[in-house]
Design a protein around this motif. Structure first.
Motif, PDB file in Angstrom:
ATOM      1  N   ARG A 351      49.538  78.091  43.456  1.00  0.00           N
ATOM      2  CA  ARG A 351      49.016  78.805  42.300  1.00  0.00           C
ATOM      3  C   ARG A 351      47.656  78.286  41.861  1.00  0.00           C
ATOM      4  NH1 ARG A 351      52.499  82.097  39.649  1.00  0.00           N
ATOM      5  NH2 ARG A 351      54.710  82.042  40.273  1.00  0.00           N
ATOM      6  N   SER A 352      47.256  77.140  42.379  1.00  0.00           N
ATOM      7  CA  SER A 352      45.984  76.539  41.972  1.00  0.00           C
ATOM      8  C   SER A 352      44.801  77.330  42.498  1.00  0.00           C
ATOM      9  CB  SER A 352      45.901  75.094  42.481  1.00  0.00           C
ATOM     10  OG  SER A 352      44.617  74.567  42.257  1.00  0.00           O
ATOM     11  N   LYS A 353      43.777  77.523  41.640  1.00  0.00           N
ATOM     12  CA  LYS A 353      42.552  78.190  42.069  1.00  0.00           C
ATOM     13  C   LYS A 353      41.803  77.381  43.132  1.00  0.00           C
ATOM     14  CE  LYS A 353      41.311  80.981  38.028  1.00  0.00           C
ATOM     15  NZ  LYS A 353      40.252  81.227  37.021  1.00  0.00           N
ATOM     16  N   SER A 354      42.096  76.093  43.195  1.00  0.00           N
ATOM     17  CA  SER A 354      41.376  75.239  44.138  1.00  0.00           C
ATOM     18  C   SER A 354      41.925  75.333  45.561  1.00  0.00           C
ATOM     19  CB  SER A 354      41.428  73.780  43.678  1.00  0.00           C
ATOM     20  OG  SER A 354      42.767  73.303  43.671  1.00  0.00           O
ATOM     21  N   THR A 355      43.002  76.108  45.753  1.00  0.00           N
ATOM     22  CA  THR A 355      43.591  76.260  47.079  1.00  0.00           C
ATOM     23  C   THR A 355      43.735  77.739  47.424  1.00  0.00           C
ATOM     24  OG1 THR A 355      44.842  74.201  46.830  1.00  0.00           O
ATOM     25  CG2 THR A 355      45.547  75.710  48.570  1.00  0.00           C
ATOM     26  N   ALA A 356      43.266  78.107  48.617  1.00  0.00           N
ATOM     27  CA  ALA A 356      43.401  79.478  49.107  1.00  0.00           C
ATOM     28  C   ALA A 356      44.449  79.511  50.210  1.00  0.00           C
ATOM     29  CB  ALA A 356      42.067  79.984  49.642  1.00  0.00           C
ATOM     30  N   ALA A 357      45.340  80.489  50.145  1.00  0.00           N
ATOM     31  CA  ALA A 357      46.309  80.718  51.219  1.00  0.00           C
ATOM     32  C   ALA A 357      45.913  82.020  51.913  1.00  0.00           C
ATOM     33  CB  ALA A 357      47.722  80.800  50.654  1.00  0.00           C
ATOM     34  N   LEU A 358      45.576  81.926  53.204  1.00  0.00           N
ATOM     35  CA  LEU A 358      45.032  83.072  53.934  1.00  0.00           C
ATOM     36  C   LEU A 358      45.886  83.374  55.167  1.00  0.00           C
ATOM     37  CD1 LEU A 358      41.310  81.864  53.905  1.00  0.00           C
ATOM     38  CD2 LEU A 358      42.369  83.466  52.299  1.00  0.00           C
ATOM     39  N   ASP A 359      45.951  84.645  55.526  1.00  0.00           N
ATOM     40  CA  ASP A 359      46.633  85.045  56.751  1.00  0.00           C
ATOM     41  C   ASP A 359      45.756  84.609  57.926  1.00  0.00           C
ATOM     42  OD1 ASP A 359      47.562  86.477  59.034  1.00  0.00           O
ATOM     43  OD2 ASP A 359      48.531  87.935  57.717  1.00  0.00           O
ATOM     44  N   ALA A 360      46.200  83.603  58.653  1.00  0.00           N
ATOM     45  CA  ALA A 360      45.379  82.992  59.702  1.00  0.00           C
ATOM     46  C   ALA A 360      45.018  83.985  60.806  1.00  0.00           C
ATOM     47  CB  ALA A 360      46.092  81.780  60.297  1.00  0.00           C
ATOM     48  N   ASP A 361      45.887  84.936  61.075  1.00  0.00           N
ATOM     49  CA  ASP A 361      45.649  85.866  62.180  1.00  0.00           C
ATOM     50  C   ASP A 361      44.670  86.976  61.816  1.00  0.00           C
ATOM     51  OD1 ASP A 361      47.365  84.594  64.072  1.00  0.00           O
ATOM     52  OD2 ASP A 361      49.063  85.332  62.898  1.00  0.00           O
ATOM     53  N   LYS A 362      44.329  87.077  60.538  1.00  0.00           N
ATOM     54  CA  LYS A 362      43.313  88.048  60.130  1.00  0.00           C
ATOM     55  C   LYS A 362      41.914  87.435  60.107  1.00  0.00           C
ATOM     56  CE  LYS A 362      46.520  90.692  57.216  1.00  0.00           C
ATOM     57  NZ  LYS A 362      46.832  91.129  55.822  1.00  0.00           N
ATOM     58  N   LEU A 363      41.851  86.109  60.248  1.00  0.00           N
ATOM     59  CA  LEU A 363      40.572  85.412  60.213  1.00  0.00           C
ATOM     60  C   LEU A 363      39.935  85.348  61.594  1.00  0.00           C
ATOM     61  CD1 LEU A 363      41.682  82.382  58.013  1.00  0.00           C
ATOM     62  CD2 LEU A 363      40.205  84.251  57.255  1.00  0.00           C
ATOM     63  N   LYS A 364      38.619  85.375  61.604  1.00  0.00           N
ATOM     64  CA  LYS A 364      37.871  85.177  62.842  1.00  0.00           C
ATOM     65  C   LYS A 364      37.003  83.936  62.679  1.00  0.00           C
ATOM     66  CE  LYS A 364      37.743  90.090  64.103  1.00  0.00           C
ATOM     67  NZ  LYS A 364      36.867  91.254  64.443  1.00  0.00           N
ATOM     68  N   PHE A 365      37.164  83.001  63.609  1.00  0.00           N
ATOM     69  CA  PHE A 365      36.444  81.727  63.519  1.00  0.00           C
ATOM     70  C   PHE A 365      35.142  81.791  64.312  1.00  0.00           C
ATOM     71  CE2 PHE A 365      40.694  80.587  62.272  1.00  0.00           C
ATOM     72  CZ  PHE A 365      40.521  79.598  61.322  1.00  0.00           C
ATOM     73  N   PRO A 366      34.164  80.923  63.904  1.00  0.00           N
ATOM     74  CA  PRO A 366      34.221  79.946  62.814  1.00  0.00           C
ATOM     75  C   PRO A 366      34.072  80.592  61.449  1.00  0.00           C
ATOM     76  CG  PRO A 366      32.048  79.915  63.784  1.00  0.00           C
ATOM     77  CD  PRO A 366      32.868  80.879  64.607  1.00  0.00           C
ATOM     78  N   LEU A 367      34.711  79.968  60.462  1.00  0.00           N
ATOM     79  CA  LEU A 367      34.518  80.392  59.079  1.00  0.00           C
ATOM     80  C   LEU A 367      33.214  79.783  58.573  1.00  0.00           C
ATOM     81  CD1 LEU A 367      38.112  79.833  57.623  1.00  0.00           C
ATOM     82  CD2 LEU A 367      37.199  81.833  58.840  1.00  0.00           C
ATOM     83  N   THR A 368      32.529  80.488  57.706  1.00  0.00           N
ATOM     84  CA  THR A 368      31.239  80.020  57.203  1.00  0.00           C
ATOM     85  C   THR A 368      31.291  79.825  55.694  1.00  0.00           C
ATOM     86  OG1 THR A 368      29.990  81.120  58.958  1.00  0.00           O
ATOM     87  CG2 THR A 368      28.781  80.552  56.968  1.00  0.00           C
ATOM     88  N   LEU A 369      30.835  78.673  55.236  1.00  0.00           N
ATOM     89  CA  LEU A 369      30.726  78.378  53.810  1.00  0.00           C
ATOM     90  C   LEU A 369      29.259  78.480  53.417  1.00  0.00           C
ATOM     91  CD1 LEU A 369      32.229  77.295  51.223  1.00  0.00           C
ATOM     92  CD2 LEU A 369      31.438  75.032  51.931  1.00  0.00           C
ATOM     93  N   ARG A 370      28.979  79.303  52.430  1.00  0.00           N
ATOM     94  CA  ARG A 370      27.589  79.475  52.002  1.00  0.00           C
ATOM     95  C   ARG A 370      27.557  79.810  50.515  1.00  0.00           C
ATOM     96  NH1 ARG A 370      26.835  84.811  50.985  1.00  0.00           N
ATOM     97  NH2 ARG A 370      27.976  86.373  52.232  1.00  0.00           N
ATOM     98  N   ARG A 371      26.355  79.780  49.930  1.00  0.00           N
ATOM     99  CA  ARG A 371      26.180  80.215  48.560  1.00  0.00           C
ATOM    100  C   ARG A 371      26.300  81.735  48.503  1.00  0.00           C
ATOM    101  NH1 ARG A 371      21.063  77.397  45.705  1.00  0.00           N
ATOM    102  NH2 ARG A 371      22.082  78.329  43.910  1.00  0.00           N
ATOM    103  N   TRP A 372      26.794  82.244  47.384  1.00  0.00           N
ATOM    104  CA  TRP A 372      26.883  83.692  47.234  1.00  0.00           C
ATOM    105  C   TRP A 372      25.486  84.270  47.071  1.00  0.00           C
ATOM    106  CZ3 TRP A 372      25.846  87.023  42.983  1.00  0.00           C
ATOM    107  CH2 TRP A 372      25.375  86.386  41.833  1.00  0.00           C
TER     108      TRP A 372
END
Length: 443
Positions: A351-372
């Motif tokens: 329930r914490s905003k600091s943790t995301a639970a994602l469907d791993a099979d819908k993701l395409k790697f690599p994931l990218t972290l950037r500023r909005w």
């Protein structure tokens, strides 16, 4: 000298001489050389730190070599750092002197913490204190500026503040110690040098004991400041709320205090805001949200009923990638921890905003972290339609200076899967049919 310094340290409870390990800032000048020798002879466990600011060419190189050899003579650990001071000053829009101060104290603290040392000791003495008081008075100051240099400021201690410069010189000669003279100490370009060579000699003709007199004045002013600090602390306890790197100050609470501008200036002093800027902040209380004010180290935004304070970022956030199977990502001070759950039966979505639970099979790697960026959109969890991220942040009432720090995690196809710390994208949510879950936690 040894007994004077020992008594001064004990009287003011600066540190435990034979127990607390110290990082001693040594420039190679008279005061820092004496400080190192005195602390070493008193039996204090010390390490040596030297800053090379890249400002004086061969002279600065010679200073570094001198301090390196000095540390070796004492058999002490030695740390040094080479700074691009002018480039940093230009980048941040501050003076070279301010840049050097920010760089050295930030680095001193990094070394102290990394090496498990108790304090950082600097060689400031009574004449430095007198110069600082008069310089502050010349520029305009409050009580804090009139108490001169603090004996103890966080992890920084000044064991020589009870000693005059002439006494330091006498000690150095008696001990046969060598030191390096910094030619910039005589340059009229710097205001402190004008005060040192032109103004203070005249004042010492009026009062030969000027340094000791100003030191005593600083002690009395320090007592008055304690009274003010107590009132400010009580006000801050009611008005202030801290979250991670964000500080909130309730405007209505501040407005109820006596001498609001003075109180707010004291609260904001650790964040580097000047008296004039604080006056402008108070004047903006009745105005619209969004007014922004900057200090050399922090940014303050008036946001509805609060003042919101965040650190100014000295370097821009870049773009970072999380590869398939990678569990940790450290990006410009932000750390993400990823964990793949192959078994989803019984999995409970955090329930914490600091943790995301994602469907791993819908993701395409690599994931990218950037500023909005302006124009970014996503589908907030629970919604089926698109929403501009800028509108989402407005709806969430995210203050202007916090918007600058919002980052998004995107799939390799460019789709935003998580607005970090705020909302998962509905397209990547965990459902009953989900077979593998990737949780990503902001630490």
């Amino acid at each position: 000298m040894l007994e004077i310094v020992r008594q001064f340290i004990e009287e003011h409870a600066l540190f435990a001489i034979e127990k607390d390990p110290l990082l001693v800032a040594v420039s190679g000048g008279l005061d820092s050389v004496v400080l190192l020798d005195v602390l070493h002879r008193l039996g204090a466990p010390v390490a040596v730190a030297h800053c090379h600011f890249g400002l004086r060419g061969a002279d600065a190189d010679a200073d570094e070599q001198f301090v390196r050899k000095l540390a070796k003579q004492y058999g002490l650990p030695y740390f040094t750092e080479f700074f691009q001071t002018k480039a940093f000053a230009e980048q941040e829009g501050i003076s070279t002197q301010m840049a050097a101060r920010l760089l050295r104290y930030r680095w001193f603290e990094q070394v102290r913490a990394a090496q498990g040392l108790a304090y950082i000791a600097t060689g400031h003495h009574q004449r430095d204190e007198a110069e600082t008081m008069l310089l502050n008075l010349t520029h305009g100051t409050g009580l804090a500026g009139l108490h001169g240099i603090q004996l103890k400021n966080g992890y920084v201690v000044r064991p020589l503040l009870g000693v005059g410069r002439d006494d330091l010189h006498e000690y150095l000669v008696e001990r046969g110690l060598r030191w390096r003279e910094d030619a910039s100490n005589d340059s009229p370009v710097y205001q402190r040098n004008l005060l040192r060579h032109e103004v203070l000699p005249v004042l010492r003709e009026i009062n030969p004991n000027l340094d000791q007199t100003l030191h005593a004045t600083a002690e009395r002013v320090g007592g008055a400041e304690e009274i003010v600090r107590h009132y400010v602390a009580e006000t801050a306890a009611r008005a202030r709320h801290d979250e991670a790197e964000v500080t909130y100050l309730n405007i209505a609470t501040l407005q109820k205090t006596a001498a609001t501008t003075l109180v707010l200036h004291e609260i904001l002093r650790p964040f580097g805001f000047s008296w004039l800027v604080v006056k402008n902040i108070v004047a903006a209380f009745p105005g619209e949200s969004g007014r922004r004010f900057d200090s050399p180290t922090h940014r303050l935004v008036k946001d509805r009923e609060n003042l919101v304070i965040t650190p100014r970022r000295l370097t821009q956030f870049g773009t970072f990638q999380l590869a398939a199977g990678q569990t940790d990502l450290l990006a410009a001070g932000l750390r993400l921890k990823a964990e793949l759950h192959e078994e989803t039966q019984g999995f409970v979505i955090p329930r914490s905003k600091s943790t995301a639970a994602l469907d791993a099979d819908k993701l395409k790697f690599p994931l990218t972290l950037r500023r909005w960026q302006e124009g970014d959109w996503f589908m907030p969890l629970g919604m089926k339609g698109k929403k501009l991220l800028s509108d989402f942040l407005i709806d969430q009432k995210v203050p202007l200076n916090l918007k600058d720090d919002v980052r998004v995690l995107t799939s390799a196809d460019g789709k935003i899967c998580w607005v970090v710390g705020w909302r998962v994208d509905d397209r990547f949510k965990v459902e009953e049919a989900t077979q593998r879950v990737l949780t990503i936690q902001r630490l």
